[in-house]
Design a protein around this motif. Structure first.
Motif: not given
Ligand code: ADP
Ligand code: GLC
Length: 495
Positions: A13, A46-47, A49-50, A75-78
């Protein structure tokens, strides 16, 4: 075991350096060991949004009457993570006034610290202590793990609340301390009499870093060598006395690398994927990189690279002063970095002087950094000090041989090539000792000599690529430390 992890950055993020990589990897690495780690993050755009499927946990007012909203979500995964991996739940402190503004997480667009940083990060720490006290009725941490100065007030707020929840404080870089004038301490809701040398005062200023070191139950840093070094005046940044005093609760746990993100076999950023048994395929990446950066596309020229914040810490004046010799000996230099304006200008000038041989990209470019490790020949990390360092680990994992100074985590992770280490199959790079031009230039010559010995070169690449660099060992060490902390009946911090 339920762990609340407090950090200002989180990959993918928001990242300015290795702190983000570590904060992004640890929760996943600890999951299979039975630790549920939930990150707590400041509400930068960014946090927010993620954070998927956010729900409101509650609203509160800080001790200085700042309204906050706490969100919980996923949380979105990489990219590159397997879809089978379980998601990570996280908390984000939402406050448009504190966190939504132009600039980076710590600085304004003209690179000055945000004027209210003490409140922006005190709010994060204060919320951590509220969560430890049960602010989210559905989940309460057994332990709080704070990272770097931004989380330094966590153990202070826990102590002020009389909490029994223990706190581990991890130092990623002692040089950034979060220092503020005394007046900024007022209103933060901590006892006035803690503003003293046996507390969180550092020579008349409020020090978030010192608060972390003083009030946490246990301390760790990101390599065994740095854990020793910071107890000396040379590396202690004025805090070595306190660190010596607390040495029995200080550990050095070497960072790993997140193999979901950093693995040349399936890195989506590379033109050609490869492994330690198919190193010949790297040639395609090198040619593409040379072409992309306007370097002469010549496979035989050794390509030295730098991927770095351009700061005092990183020892880059050695690279600048060594540049002519490097080019004269037939090498190319590629620099990706941003930060100090004088260093940016100096590297740009070198590129202008040596077109085709020296290329510089200023700024931050995650995808390009992967292509550099996947196509370059040498990763230069000549740091003055280096708590752990991740770029030399990426260099090892990608067969882009590290040339490093023998300091901190660099000393702990790279084995210098000499006749014995080559013979025993241990050599993984070139290491030099003193922060002196002659030492650096000689290390470059040794690297070039190795480059002319393709069998040895390949052996070094394979040694690095086969080294276990993953998070497994480090995660087990953190887990063991958490266990010790949860089992000890008396709190060890300055409470
Ligand atoms: P530090 O945290 O001191 O900057 P590390 O080596 O631990 O040093 O981590 C730096 C991280 O930031 C690595 O993931 C590195 O690849 C990345 N990085 C640094 N500069 C850049 C840049 N200009 N573009 C892309 N990634 C960068
Ligand atoms: C810091 C250090 C770096 C370390 C990183 C992650 O930014 O400068 O050496 O690798 O944190 O722990």
């Amino acid at each position: 075991m339920q762990i609340l992890q407090v950090s200002a950055e989180y990959f993918p993020l928001l990242k300015t350096g290795g702190l983000a990589d570590v904060a992004g990897a640890l929760p996943q690495a600890l999951q299979p060991l039975g630790c549920e780690v939930r990150p707590l993050l400041p509400g930068f755009a960014a946090m927010l949004d993620g954070l998927a499927e956010p729900v409101e946990v509650g609203r509160c007012l800080t001790p200085w009457s700042q309204p906050l909203r706490l969100l919980r979500g996923w949380l979105r995964e990489p990219a590159g993570a397997s879809s089978a991996s379980a998601g990570i739940q996280a908390y984000v402190v939402e406050s448009a006034e504190l966190y939504l503004r132009p600039g980076g997480p710590y600085e304004t667009p003209d690179k000055q610290p945000h004027a209210d940083n003490q409140r922006r990060f005190a709010a994060l720490c204060w919320v951590a202590a509220r969560l430890a006290e049960g602010f989210d009725p559905s989940w309460r941490p057994d332990l709080v793990h704070g990272h770097d100065w931004h989380a330094g007030l966590v153990p202070a707020y826990l102590a002020a609340a009389g909490s029994r929840v223990p706190c581990l404080f991890t130092v990623h870089n002692l040089a950034y301390q979060g220092l503020f004038p005394r007046a900024d301490y007022e209103g933060l809701g901590l006892p006035a009499h803690w503003f003293r040398p046996e507390g969180l005062e550092f020579y008349g200023q409020l020090s978030f870093m010192k608060a972390g070191l003083y009030y946490a139950d246990r301390l760790s840093t990101v390599s065994p060598s740095y854990a020793r070094e910071i107890q000396s005046p040379e590396f202690g940044c004025g805090l070595d006395g306190l660190l010596r005093h607390r040495q029995t609760v200080l550990s050095g746990i070497l960072n790993g690398i997140d193999e979901r993100v950093w693995n040349p076999l399936h890195d989506p950023h590379l033109p050609v994927n490869y492994g330690s048994d198919s190193l010949e395929l790297r040639a395609g990446n090198k040619a593409a990189l040379q072409a992309e950066l306007g370097l002469e596309v010549r496979p035989e020229l050794p390509l030295f690279t730098v991927v770095s914040r351009l700061t005092e810490q990183k020892g880059l004046p050695l690279v600048l002063a060594g540049c002519e010799a490097l080019v004269r000996q037939g090498a190319q230099l590629l620099v990706l970095g941003g930060g100090d304006q004088a260093l940016e200008a100096a590297f740009a000038a070198k590129a202008a002087q040596h077109p085709g041989r020296v290329a510089v990209r200023l700024g931050y470019d995650e995808a390009l950094s992967h292509r550099i490790f996947g196509g370059g020949d040498v990763t230069l990390v000549p740091s003055r000090f280096e708590p752990c360092g991740l770029t030399q680990l990426y260099g090892l994992a990608y067969g882009c041989l590290p040339l490093v100074r023998r300091v901190g985590g660099l000393a702990d992770t790279v084995t210098d090539a000499d006749l014995v280490t080559l013979d025993e199959g241990q050599a993984s790079g070139v290491v030099f000792d003193r922060m002196e031009q002659g030492d650096f230039d000689h290390a470059v010559r040794r690297m070039l000599a190795l480059y002319r010995r393709p069998a040895d070169w390949r052996q070094l690449q394979q040694t690095g690529m086969r080294q276990p660099l993953h998070w497994g060992d480090a995660a087990a060490r953190y887990q063991a430390l958490y266990r010790v902390m949860l089992n000890s009946t008396t709190l060890a911090g300055g409470r």
